[in-house]
Motif scaffolding. Structure first.
Motif, PDB file in Angstrom:
ATOM      1  N   LEU A  50      -4.572   1.726  -7.554  1.00 62.95           N
ATOM      2  CA  LEU A  50      -5.457   0.618  -7.197  1.00 62.95           C
ATOM      3  C   LEU A  50      -6.859   0.824  -7.753  1.00 62.95           C
ATOM      4  O   LEU A  50      -7.512  -0.134  -8.193  1.00 62.95           O
ATOM      5  N   VAL A  84      -8.846  -6.430  -5.171  1.00 66.68           N
ATOM      6  CA  VAL A  84      -7.698  -5.782  -4.539  1.00 66.68           C
ATOM      7  C   VAL A  84      -7.191  -6.609  -3.362  1.00 66.68           C
ATOM      8  O   VAL A  84      -5.981  -6.672  -3.097  1.00 66.68           O
ATOM      9  N   THR A 141       0.823  -1.211   0.000  1.00 67.99           N
ATOM     10  CA  THR A 141       0.000   0.000   0.000  1.00 67.99           C
ATOM     11  C   THR A 141       0.858   1.263   0.000  1.00 67.99           C
ATOM     12  O   THR A 141       0.379   2.349  -0.344  1.00 67.99           O
ATOM     13  N   ARG A 157       2.366   1.528  -3.947  1.00 72.98           N
ATOM     14  CA  ARG A 157       1.400   1.956  -4.960  1.00 72.98           C
ATOM     15  C   ARG A 157       0.622   3.170  -4.436  1.00 72.98           C
ATOM     16  O   ARG A 157       0.940   3.719  -3.387  1.00 72.98           O
TER      17      ARG A 157
END
Length: 335
Positions: free
Chosen positions: A193, A209, A185, A188
């Protein structure tokens, strides 16, 4: 070919002494026949920079930007990075280590190989921090310093997130998997996402996801060691080239190499604004400092994803004559 390097009684910056076992690889032209490029790997990487299993084969190889038909390529494994699963290579006292220790080991290996001059040192993320540390030692003459998606220091933001990672790695019942979920997390961005998943579910009604995060957690768990993860995460926190300098401006005054900074505009790990601040500080003392920025929605991992942009950034550097550098070839993107 993978070569082993051993230091029997290496003194760490912390003061303790330890046995060091690591490996390195050479690609391209034979040593002594071409300019040498040292490539540093990132947190979960290794010295396999090119070839079928190479993590940077899009950039390094025959007729690639870093051309193995023109350059000698060296890549040195950070000791304890897990590339060799032999327990003799494992580092358990990871908090005794600093990134500068790894840079000093690189110097020892380069001296062993008879290398006293490098055309370029390049690396992304942790590997880029190591670029800075090696340059600060001033033990090897370097023409081009190329730190990508990284900075010379560990910021408060980086320290905070590495603290979370360390806590997960030391307290979770599934440490590598759980730490990797958190890390992804950071690597990116929300936009990345959103574009990739759009809240879609799979046939079992699980958000895609979530499956993606689980995939990366399992993937790393199957190929990485817990001791390696603890060490590499810790090393991120120890970057600081100012051990022997009063300021980054002072550092700039004594480094003759061309410095090519590469930021990622959406990076949530090494913020672009911090890299641009470094650029401004260096420019007040030094003319041969350049900055380029990768434009991407993908965040920190863009330095591995946006290969076309990175090729365009690196191409002018590696196409210049090895001893006559012409500044007009540089791409400099200003905000």
């Amino acid at each position: 070919m993978i070569s082993e390097f051993i230091i029997e009684d290496f003194k760490l910056t912390s003061g303790s002494k330890t046995l060091v076992k690591t490996t390195y690889q050479q690609f391209g032209k034979a040593l002594g026949t071409a300019p040498i490029v040292l490539i540093n790997h990132a947190l979960t990487g290794n010295s396999n920079v090119t070839g079928a299993q190479g993590w940077w084969s899009a950039i390094v190889g025959d007729n690639k930007v870093i051309d193995t038909q023109r350059f000698t390529i060296l890549s040195i494994d950070v000791p304890g990075n897990g590339f060799n699963v032999n327990s003799d290579y494992t580092i358990k006292n990871y908090k005794d280590w600093q990134l500068v220790d790894v840079a000093k080991i690189q110097v020892r290996i380069l001296e062993y190989l008879g290398v006293n001059e490098l055309f370029a040192v390049v690396g992304g993320s942790l590997g880029g921090q190591l670029v800075w540390e090696l340059a600060a030692l001033k033990a090897i003459k370097i023409a081009h310093i190329i730190p990508i998606a990284t900075d010379w220091k560990a910021t408060d933001w980086l320290l905070a997130n590495c603290k979370i990672q360390d806590s997960i790695l030391n307290n979770s019942t599934n440490p590598i998997y759980d730490a990797r979920l958190h890390a992804m997390t950071l690597y990116r961005t929300p936009r990345s996402l959103k574009q990739k998943f759009e809240r879609e579910r799979d046939e079992d009604s699980i958000f895609k996801v979530e499956n993606w995060l689980s995939y990366h957690g399992n993937l790393l768990q199957n190929r990485f060691q817990l001791a390696s993860y603890k060490l590499m995460n810790h090393l991120l926190t120890t970057a600081n080239v100012l051990r022997n300098y009063t300021s980054i401006k002072d550092f700039a005054q004594v480094i003759s190499a061309d410095i090519h900074l590469v930021s990622v505009d959406s990076d949530l790990f090494f913020l672009a604004e911090d890299i641009w601040e470094t650029y401004i500080d260096l420019c007040t003392e030094k003319d041969n400092v350049f900055i380029s920025e990768i434009k991407s929605i993908h965040g920190h991992d863009a330095f591995l994803i946006e290969t076309a942009q990175l090729q365009n950034i690196l191409k002018p550097i590696f196409e210049t004559k090895t001893h006559e550098h012409n500044h007009k070839h540089h791409i400099v993107w200003n905000r």
